[in-house]
Design a protein around this motif. Sequence first.
Motif, PDB file in Angstrom:
ATOM      1  N   ASP A  65       0.832  -1.197   0.000  1.00  0.00           N
ATOM      2  CA  ASP A  65       0.000   0.000   0.000  1.00  0.00           C
ATOM      3  C   ASP A  65       0.871   1.253   0.000  1.00  0.00           C
ATOM      4  O   ASP A  65       0.628   2.209  -0.756  1.00  0.00           O
ATOM      5  CB  ASP A  65      -0.915  -0.016   1.221  1.00  0.00           C
ATOM      6  N   LEU A  66       1.896   1.258   0.840  1.00  0.00           N
ATOM      7  CA  LEU A  66       2.775   2.424   0.953  1.00  0.00           C
ATOM      8  C   LEU A  66       3.455   2.724  -0.379  1.00  0.00           C
ATOM      9  O   LEU A  66       3.384   3.842  -0.900  1.00  0.00           O
ATOM     10  CB  LEU A  66       3.815   2.168   2.048  1.00  0.00           C
ATOM     11  N   ARG A  67       4.115   1.718  -0.924  1.00  0.00           N
ATOM     12  CA  ARG A  67       4.894   1.947  -2.142  1.00  0.00           C
ATOM     13  C   ARG A  67       3.996   2.107  -3.366  1.00  0.00           C
ATOM     14  O   ARG A  67       4.414   2.677  -4.371  1.00  0.00           O
ATOM     15  CB  ARG A  67       5.894   0.804  -2.328  1.00  0.00           C
ATOM     16  N   GLY A  68       2.760   1.587  -3.274  1.00  0.00           N
ATOM     17  CA  GLY A  68       1.818   1.802  -4.365  1.00  0.00           C
ATOM     18  C   GLY A  68       1.390   3.256  -4.488  1.00  0.00           C
ATOM     19  O   GLY A  68       0.891   3.677  -5.536  1.00  0.00           O
ATOM     20  N   ARG A  69       1.573   4.049  -3.420  1.00  0.00           N
ATOM     21  CA  ARG A  69       1.203   5.465  -3.427  1.00  0.00           C
ATOM     22  C   ARG A  69       2.330   6.367  -3.905  1.00  0.00           C
ATOM     23  O   ARG A  69       2.161   7.587  -3.963  1.00  0.00           O
ATOM     24  CB  ARG A  69       0.809   5.899  -2.007  1.00  0.00           C
ATOM     25  N   ILE A  70       3.483   5.770  -4.206  1.00  0.00           N
ATOM     26  CA  ILE A  70       4.675   6.575  -4.512  1.00  0.00           C
ATOM     27  C   ILE A  70       5.195   6.232  -5.896  1.00  0.00           C
ATOM     28  O   ILE A  70       5.368   5.059  -6.245  1.00  0.00           O
ATOM     29  CB  ILE A  70       5.786   6.327  -3.460  1.00  0.00           C
ATOM     30  N   GLY A  71       5.442   7.257  -6.696  1.00  0.00           N
ATOM     31  CA  GLY A  71       6.118   7.096  -7.979  1.00  0.00           C
ATOM     32  C   GLY A  71       7.541   7.602  -7.855  1.00  0.00           C
ATOM     33  O   GLY A  71       7.773   8.656  -7.242  1.00  0.00           O
ATOM     34  N   LEU A  72       8.509   6.871  -8.402  1.00  0.00           N
ATOM     35  CA  LEU A  72       9.922   7.214  -8.245  1.00  0.00           C
ATOM     36  C   LEU A  72      10.594   7.305  -9.605  1.00  0.00           C
ATOM     37  O   LEU A  72      10.435   6.420 -10.449  1.00  0.00           O
ATOM     38  CB  LEU A  72      10.622   6.153  -7.385  1.00  0.00           C
ATOM     39  N   VAL A  73      11.344   8.375  -9.798  1.00  0.00           N
ATOM     40  CA  VAL A  73      12.218   8.495 -10.960  1.00  0.00           C
ATOM     41  C   VAL A  73      13.640   8.639 -10.416  1.00  0.00           C
ATOM     42  O   VAL A  73      14.023   9.703  -9.925  1.00  0.00           O
ATOM     43  CB  VAL A  73      11.855   9.699 -11.837  1.00  0.00           C
ATOM     44  N   PRO A  74      14.449   7.568 -10.456  1.00  0.00           N
ATOM     45  CA  PRO A  74      15.798   7.630  -9.872  1.00  0.00           C
ATOM     46  C   PRO A  74      16.770   8.375 -10.784  1.00  0.00           C
ATOM     47  O   PRO A  74      16.503   8.627 -11.961  1.00  0.00           O
ATOM     48  CB  PRO A  74      16.176   6.153  -9.746  1.00  0.00           C
ATOM     49  N   GLN A  75      17.904   8.711 -10.202  1.00  0.00           N
ATOM     50  CA  GLN A  75      18.930   9.413 -10.975  1.00  0.00           C
ATOM     51  C   GLN A  75      19.475   8.529 -12.085  1.00  0.00           C
ATOM     52  O   GLN A  75      19.657   8.974 -13.216  1.00  0.00           O
ATOM     53  CB  GLN A  75      20.068   9.848 -10.047  1.00  0.00           C
ATOM     54  N   ASP A  76      19.728   7.261 -11.772  1.00  0.00           N
ATOM     55  CA  ASP A  76      20.184   6.298 -12.777  1.00  0.00           C
ATOM     56  C   ASP A  76      18.970   5.508 -13.249  1.00  0.00           C
ATOM     57  O   ASP A  76      18.502   4.598 -12.553  1.00  0.00           O
ATOM     58  CB  ASP A  76      21.241   5.360 -12.184  1.00  0.00           C
ATOM     59  N   ALA A  77      18.464   5.875 -14.418  1.00  0.00           N
ATOM     60  CA  ALA A  77      17.256   5.232 -14.921  1.00  0.00           C
ATOM     61  C   ALA A  77      17.491   3.744 -15.162  1.00  0.00           C
ATOM     62  O   ALA A  77      18.487   3.356 -15.771  1.00  0.00           O
ATOM     63  CB  ALA A  77      16.812   5.903 -16.216  1.00  0.00           C
ATOM     64  N   VAL A  78      16.587   2.916 -14.654  1.00  0.00           N
ATOM     65  CA  VAL A  78      16.685   1.459 -14.815  1.00  0.00           C
ATOM     66  C   VAL A  78      15.837   1.051 -16.017  1.00  0.00           C
ATOM     67  O   VAL A  78      14.631   1.313 -16.058  1.00  0.00           O
ATOM     68  CB  VAL A  78      16.206   0.727 -13.550  1.00  0.00           C
ATOM     69  N   ILE A  79      16.475   0.406 -16.984  1.00  0.00           N
ATOM     70  CA  ILE A  79      15.778  -0.105 -18.161  1.00  0.00           C
ATOM     71  C   ILE A  79      15.936  -1.618 -18.169  1.00  0.00           C
ATOM     72  O   ILE A  79      17.052  -2.141 -18.060  1.00  0.00           O
ATOM     73  CB  ILE A  79      16.346   0.496 -19.466  1.00  0.00           C
ATOM     74  N   PHE A  80      14.831  -2.327 -18.288  1.00  0.00           N
ATOM     75  CA  PHE A  80      14.851  -3.785 -18.269  1.00  0.00           C
ATOM     76  C   PHE A  80      15.063  -4.327 -19.685  1.00  0.00           C
ATOM     77  O   PHE A  80      14.805  -3.648 -20.679  1.00  0.00           O
ATOM     78  CB  PHE A  80      13.546  -4.326 -17.687  1.00  0.00           C
ATOM     79  N   SER A  81      15.526  -5.564 -19.750  1.00  0.00           N
ATOM     80  CA  SER A  81      15.813  -6.208 -21.034  1.00  0.00           C
ATOM     81  C   SER A  81      14.514  -6.688 -21.683  1.00  0.00           C
ATOM     82  O   SER A  81      14.239  -7.883 -21.752  1.00  0.00           O
ATOM     83  CB  SER A  81      16.784  -7.384 -20.833  1.00  0.00           C
ATOM     84  N   THR A  82      13.734  -5.721 -22.131  1.00  0.00           N
ATOM     85  CA  THR A  82      12.473  -6.032 -22.808  1.00  0.00           C
ATOM     86  C   THR A  82      12.155  -4.872 -23.739  1.00  0.00           C
ATOM     87  O   THR A  82      13.023  -4.052 -24.041  1.00  0.00           O
ATOM     88  CB  THR A  82      11.341  -6.288 -21.785  1.00  0.00           C
ATOM     89  N   THR A  83      10.929  -4.785 -24.209  1.00  0.00           N
ATOM     90  CA  THR A  83      10.572  -3.748 -25.172  1.00  0.00           C
ATOM     91  C   THR A  83      10.336  -2.409 -24.485  1.00  0.00           C
ATOM     92  O   THR A  83      10.175  -2.330 -23.257  1.00  0.00           O
ATOM     93  CB  THR A  83       9.303  -4.152 -25.936  1.00  0.00           C
ATOM     94  N   ALA A  84      10.277  -1.358 -25.297  1.00  0.00           N
ATOM     95  CA  ALA A  84       9.976  -0.032 -24.763  1.00  0.00           C
ATOM     96  C   ALA A  84       8.577  -0.020 -24.144  1.00  0.00           C
ATOM     97  O   ALA A  84       8.350   0.583 -23.084  1.00  0.00           O
ATOM     98  CB  ALA A  84      10.084   1.006 -25.873  1.00  0.00           C
ATOM     99  N   LEU A  85       7.636  -0.702 -24.788  1.00  0.00           N
ATOM    100  CA  LEU A  85       6.265  -0.759 -24.285  1.00  0.00           C
ATOM    101  C   LEU A  85       6.218  -1.369 -22.889  1.00  0.00           C
ATOM    102  O   LEU A  85       5.598  -0.818 -21.969  1.00  0.00           O
ATOM    103  CB  LEU A  85       5.392  -1.565 -25.254  1.00  0.00           C
ATOM    104  N   GLU A  86       6.889  -2.497 -22.706  1.00  0.00           N
ATOM    105  CA  GLU A  86       6.858  -3.189 -21.412  1.00  0.00           C
ATOM    106  C   GLU A  86       7.658  -2.445 -20.355  1.00  0.00           C
ATOM    107  O   GLU A  86       7.357  -2.533 -19.172  1.00  0.00           O
ATOM    108  CB  GLU A  86       7.374  -4.621 -21.564  1.00  0.00           C
ATOM    109  N   ASN A  87       8.686  -1.708 -20.769  1.00  0.00           N
ATOM    110  CA  ASN A  87       9.446  -0.918 -19.806  1.00  0.00           C
ATOM    111  C   ASN A  87       8.588   0.172 -19.194  1.00  0.00           C
ATOM    112  O   ASN A  87       8.650   0.419 -17.984  1.00  0.00           O
ATOM    113  CB  ASN A  87      10.677  -0.309 -20.485  1.00  0.00           C
TER     114      ASN A  87
END
Length: 606
Positions: free
Chosen positions: A439-461
């Motif tokens: 519940d706590l973390r579901g209320r928070i959006g985070l944009v970190p300094q080092d953007a994390v990109i997963f090994s998948t498509t742009a859509l899924e990222n």
Amino acid sequence: MATSTATSLPSRTSMLPNSPPAKGSPRSLSGLVPFLRPYSGRIGLAVLFLVMAAVATLVFPLALRGLIDGGMGAADKGTQLMGLRTHFFELFGVAAALGLFSAGRFYTVSWLGERVTADIRNAVYSHVLRQSPEFFETTQTGEVLSRLTGDTTLVQTVVGSSLSMGLRNAVMGVGALGMLVFTNPYLMVQVLGALLLIVAPSVWFGRRVRKLSRASQDRVADSSAIAAEVLNAIPVVQSYTAEDREAARFDRSTADAFAIAVRRTKARSVLVAFIIIATSAALLWGLYQGTQAVMRGDISAGHLGQTVVYVIILASAAAVLGEVYGDLLRAAGATERLMELLDSQSPVTSPSNPLAAQITRAGSAIKFENVTFHYPSRPTQPALVDFSLSVEPGETIAIVGPSGAGKSTVFQLLLRFYDPASGRIELDSVRTADMSLEDLRGRIGLVPQDAVIFSTTALENIRYGKPDATDEDVKAAARAAFAHEFISALPEGFDTFLGERGVRLSGGQRQRIAIARAMLKNSPLLLLDEATSALDAESERMVQAALETAMKDRTTLVIAHRLATVKKADRIVVIDHGRIVEQGSHEQLMAANQVYARLAALQFVA
């Protein structure tokens, strides 16, 4: 078929013995019991097949004796031919039963090995994902991956092969020993003495082989570590023209691994030669004694053949059990390491009866009250000291300060990656410690300094921020973050695979995808940690406009050094050495000519 999961297993604490087993002791394999228990039916079937295969093996010498004495001993040729046919059919029946039971054993045991290994991997991985960052301060991710792969492979070898081989050979060895004692006790005394002379040095020498095997695996691991480190830093290696140096370093490592492997192979070759020669000598001695007994008329030829086969079964069972014991020791060590991971407890967990805060559209209210916090790896150095801060719903707060002042710590505590040593943190008038982590973390959006990109498509990222979002929702978030244009220009548009850590994108493009991800989540509290640090001037202007849109109707905390970001905040909070030393608007803080003014002179004006 039900599968074992971390949540469905009984408490691991109740499964442990009162006193911890010695390192590498087979008792450590008791940690596998919770993972084996759900498959008791399969285990029972495997044991049945195992016992029947062992019985079929033990029956074979009896059928062979009947062939020699009954089928070949008749004087009449017709009777002899019929007897031979009968005995050969009996031998074929025994062989067929052995084949079928062995196949059943192999399938069920292999299935168990694969299933239990998968369950352990799933349980360990799921458990590690729920550990707080404190866990990763002392545990390297490479070590966790090694346990998930190498250690579980050893467990699979034992559960899916070695253990059943050991049980099967133990049954056959005991059965062969019983038959030998029953049919020829005098010869048995001699054979047992010979076997003891073989087994004792084999066990001693086998320990040396296992030590060399472990050393060989360590050297191979060193080579892999060097390769992983260098391949992840290829641009730096090539910029310093260090290709030849790194190739030479890797070559030296593989040479060391090869040298250890050669020593291990030599030792194992000597051990194999000793076992074969010594066992053959013992068997030939027994065969010689048996032939003398046949010549004296003490036993029949069939009796001799039966005895020889039982001796072979006993000797081979002893040799296999020695090998299996070595595998058990290695697997016991692997099980210990896996159970250590499963036994680790995160200091940050959801409460048993969590409280739910009211969701507001105007953003979340935040309150830090006399918060003091030390990172576990730096217990003598406080990150925050008597930190108090109140943020109204919808307010945008810029947090600035010198490096190491405690700015990122504020975000870490809000997300409850750690709990403070003292003080309280509230979100929408509810203590964060009283809320469920989801519940706590579901209320928070985070944009970190080092953007994390997963090994998948742009859509899924982008969809990572809201897994149930439609494709149109994702593209709308991309437009808001000014990412739609460059994504559409990729070879396959939003379906383009972005590569490991987003290597196919620039730093600014990765950052805009991270912003789109947070905007798609649409949470009442937005945390921006240097969200525009990787952007050029043109991209920053576009993203600043997108962030201004994202900040509407929500609370935003911004860690930033750039003047454009800080000046637009409702309030600027200056942190130094874990304390709030100033707060106010840009003009007020510049007029005060304190910490903020010095930072502005160094970072903004320059």
